[in-house]
Design a protein around this motif. Structure first.
Motif, PDB file in Angstrom:
ATOM      1  N   ASN A 129       0.827  -1.204   0.000  1.00 54.83           N
ATOM      2  CA  ASN A 129       0.000   0.000   0.000  1.00 54.83           C
ATOM      3  C   ASN A 129       0.861   1.253   0.000  1.00 54.83           C
ATOM      4  OD1 ASN A 129      -2.484  -1.356   0.040  1.00 54.83           O
ATOM      5  ND2 ASN A 129      -2.406  -1.563   2.261  1.00 54.83           N
ATOM      6  N   LYS A 130       1.968   1.202   0.725  1.00 61.46           N
ATOM      7  CA  LYS A 130       2.861   2.350   0.830  1.00 61.46           C
ATOM      8  C   LYS A 130       4.290   1.842   0.887  1.00 61.46           C
ATOM      9  CE  LYS A 130      -0.328   4.633   3.997  1.00 61.46           C
ATOM     10  NZ  LYS A 130      -0.474   5.073   5.380  1.00 61.46           N
ATOM     11  N   THR A 131       5.177   2.532   0.230  1.00 65.70           N
ATOM     12  CA  THR A 131       6.605   2.260   0.339  1.00 65.70           C
ATOM     13  C   THR A 131       7.326   3.595   0.283  1.00 65.70           C
ATOM     14  OG1 THR A 131       6.398   0.118  -0.777  1.00 65.70           O
ATOM     15  CG2 THR A 131       8.601   1.085  -0.682  1.00 65.70           C
ATOM     16  N   ARG A 132       8.201   3.805   1.255  1.00 66.18           N
ATOM     17  CA  ARG A 132       9.004   5.029   1.289  1.00 66.18           C
ATOM     18  C   ARG A 132      10.461   4.651   1.487  1.00 66.18           C
ATOM     19  NH1 ARG A 132       4.964   6.328  -0.505  1.00 66.18           N
ATOM     20  NH2 ARG A 132       3.525   7.960   0.105  1.00 66.18           N
ATOM     21  N   PHE A 133      11.313   5.106   0.571  1.00 63.44           N
ATOM     22  CA  PHE A 133      12.750   4.909   0.697  1.00 63.44           C
ATOM     23  C   PHE A 133      13.302   6.110   1.466  1.00 63.44           C
ATOM     24  CE2 PHE A 133      11.476   2.742  -3.256  1.00 63.44           C
ATOM     25  CZ  PHE A 133      11.853   1.449  -2.928  1.00 63.44           C
ATOM     26  N   ILE A 134      13.674   5.890   2.707  1.00 61.32           N
ATOM     27  CA  ILE A 134      14.033   6.992   3.608  1.00 61.32           C
ATOM     28  C   ILE A 134      15.516   7.348   3.518  1.00 61.32           C
ATOM     29  CG2 ILE A 134      13.959   7.806   6.008  1.00 61.32           C
ATOM     30  CD1 ILE A 134      11.166   7.115   4.852  1.00 61.32           C
ATOM     31  N   ALA A 135      16.385   6.346   3.570  1.00 58.79           N
ATOM     32  CA  ALA A 135      17.830   6.591   3.559  1.00 58.79           C
ATOM     33  C   ALA A 135      18.510   5.531   2.702  1.00 58.79           C
ATOM     34  CB  ALA A 135      18.381   6.559   4.988  1.00 58.79           C
ATOM     35  N   PRO A 136      19.609   5.901   2.034  1.00 58.66           N
ATOM     36  CA  PRO A 136      20.319   4.931   1.193  1.00 58.66           C
ATOM     37  C   PRO A 136      21.085   3.917   2.040  1.00 58.66           C
ATOM     38  CG  PRO A 136      21.545   6.976   1.273  1.00 58.66           C
ATOM     39  CD  PRO A 136      20.249   7.225   2.010  1.00 58.66           C
ATOM     40  N   VAL A 137      21.203   2.715   1.502  1.00 55.31           N
ATOM     41  CA  VAL A 137      22.001   1.675   2.143  1.00 55.31           C
ATOM     42  C   VAL A 137      23.345   1.639   1.422  1.00 55.31           C
ATOM     43  CG1 VAL A 137      22.197  -0.774   2.691  1.00 55.31           C
ATOM     44  CG2 VAL A 137      19.940   0.338   2.735  1.00 55.31           C
ATOM     45  N   ARG A 138      24.381   2.070   2.098  1.00 54.99           N
ATOM     46  CA  ARG A 138      25.719   2.081   1.505  1.00 54.99           C
ATOM     47  C   ARG A 138      26.263   0.659   1.409  1.00 54.99           C
ATOM     48  NH1 ARG A 138      24.733   6.598   4.117  1.00 54.99           N
ATOM     49  NH2 ARG A 138      25.482   8.586   3.313  1.00 54.99           N
ATOM     50  N   SER A 139      27.016   0.411   0.372  1.00 52.21           N
ATOM     51  CA  SER A 139      27.640  -0.890   0.172  1.00 52.21           C
ATOM     52  C   SER A 139      28.420  -1.287   1.426  1.00 52.21           C
ATOM     53  CB  SER A 139      28.583  -0.820  -1.029  1.00 52.21           C
ATOM     54  OG  SER A 139      29.281  -2.032  -1.176  1.00 52.21           O
ATOM     55  N   GLY A 140      28.231  -2.535   1.848  1.00 52.95           N
ATOM     56  CA  GLY A 140      28.919  -3.048   3.028  1.00 52.95           C
ATOM     57  C   GLY A 140      28.161  -2.882   4.324  1.00 52.95           C
ATOM     58  N   LYS A 141      27.101  -2.079   4.319  1.00 55.28           N
ATOM     59  CA  LYS A 141      26.297  -1.891   5.529  1.00 55.28           C
ATOM     60  C   LYS A 141      25.414  -3.106   5.769  1.00 55.28           C
ATOM     61  CE  LYS A 141      26.711   2.250   7.421  1.00 55.28           C
ATOM     62  NZ  LYS A 141      26.778   2.438   8.866  1.00 55.28           N
TER      63      LYS A 141
END
Length: 149
Positions: free
Chosen positions: A90-102
């Motif tokens: 119903n809802k999707t929000r991308f809040i912060a990027p996931v840096r490689s290796g995290k």
């Protein structure tokens, strides 16, 4: 646990996953599988010049980690499941990027569990995917799954 017992937990947090690393190899494989080769995901040198300081996972990759995170979680397992399928969001929000290796992990809050027809249950959860050591989550979504029992 049967579906009725799970339904009684509506409004509660029902699970947290283990941490899963979002390695550059995984990001590259996702890029290959989806054809999304934007430099911010796969070109480590060019990505260093961005505000992120390096490559980041695709937002859709983070979203697609929900099944793996769910399998690595302490969520209650339903008895007698014949099949489970994604029904949608119903809802999707991308809040912060996931840096490689995290590393990321998921948290599930049950918002609804209803029997749509005999033996078919629709579960709706608010899922938050957190990034280890970061204040903001990677994403928050409202996701639905159909269970056939």
């Amino acid at each position: 646990m049967n579906p009725q017992e799970l339904a009684a937990k509506t409004g509660e947090n029902i699970g947290t996953s283990e941490w899963i690393e979002m390695s550059q190899d995984k990001i590259n494989m996702f890029a290959e599988a989806t054809g999304d080769h934007q430099f911010i995901h796969v070109n480590e040198e060019a990505a260093k010049m961005t505000p992120f300081g390096g490559t980041i996972a695709h937002g859709f990759m983070t979203l697609s980690m929900i099944p793996a995170l769910g399998a690595a979680s302490d969520m209650p397992k339903l008895d007698g499941i014949k099949m489970a399928v994604n029904y949608g969001g119903n809802k999707t929000r991308f809040i912060a990027p996931v840096r490689s290796g995290k590393r990321i992990r998921g948290h599930w809050k049950l918002t609804e569990m209803v029997e749509k027809r005999p033996g078919q249950w629709q579960q709706t959860c608010e899922i938050t995917i957190e990034i280890e050591g970061e204040e903001k989550p990677a994403l928050i979504c409202e996701w639905m799954t159909l269970y056939f029992v």
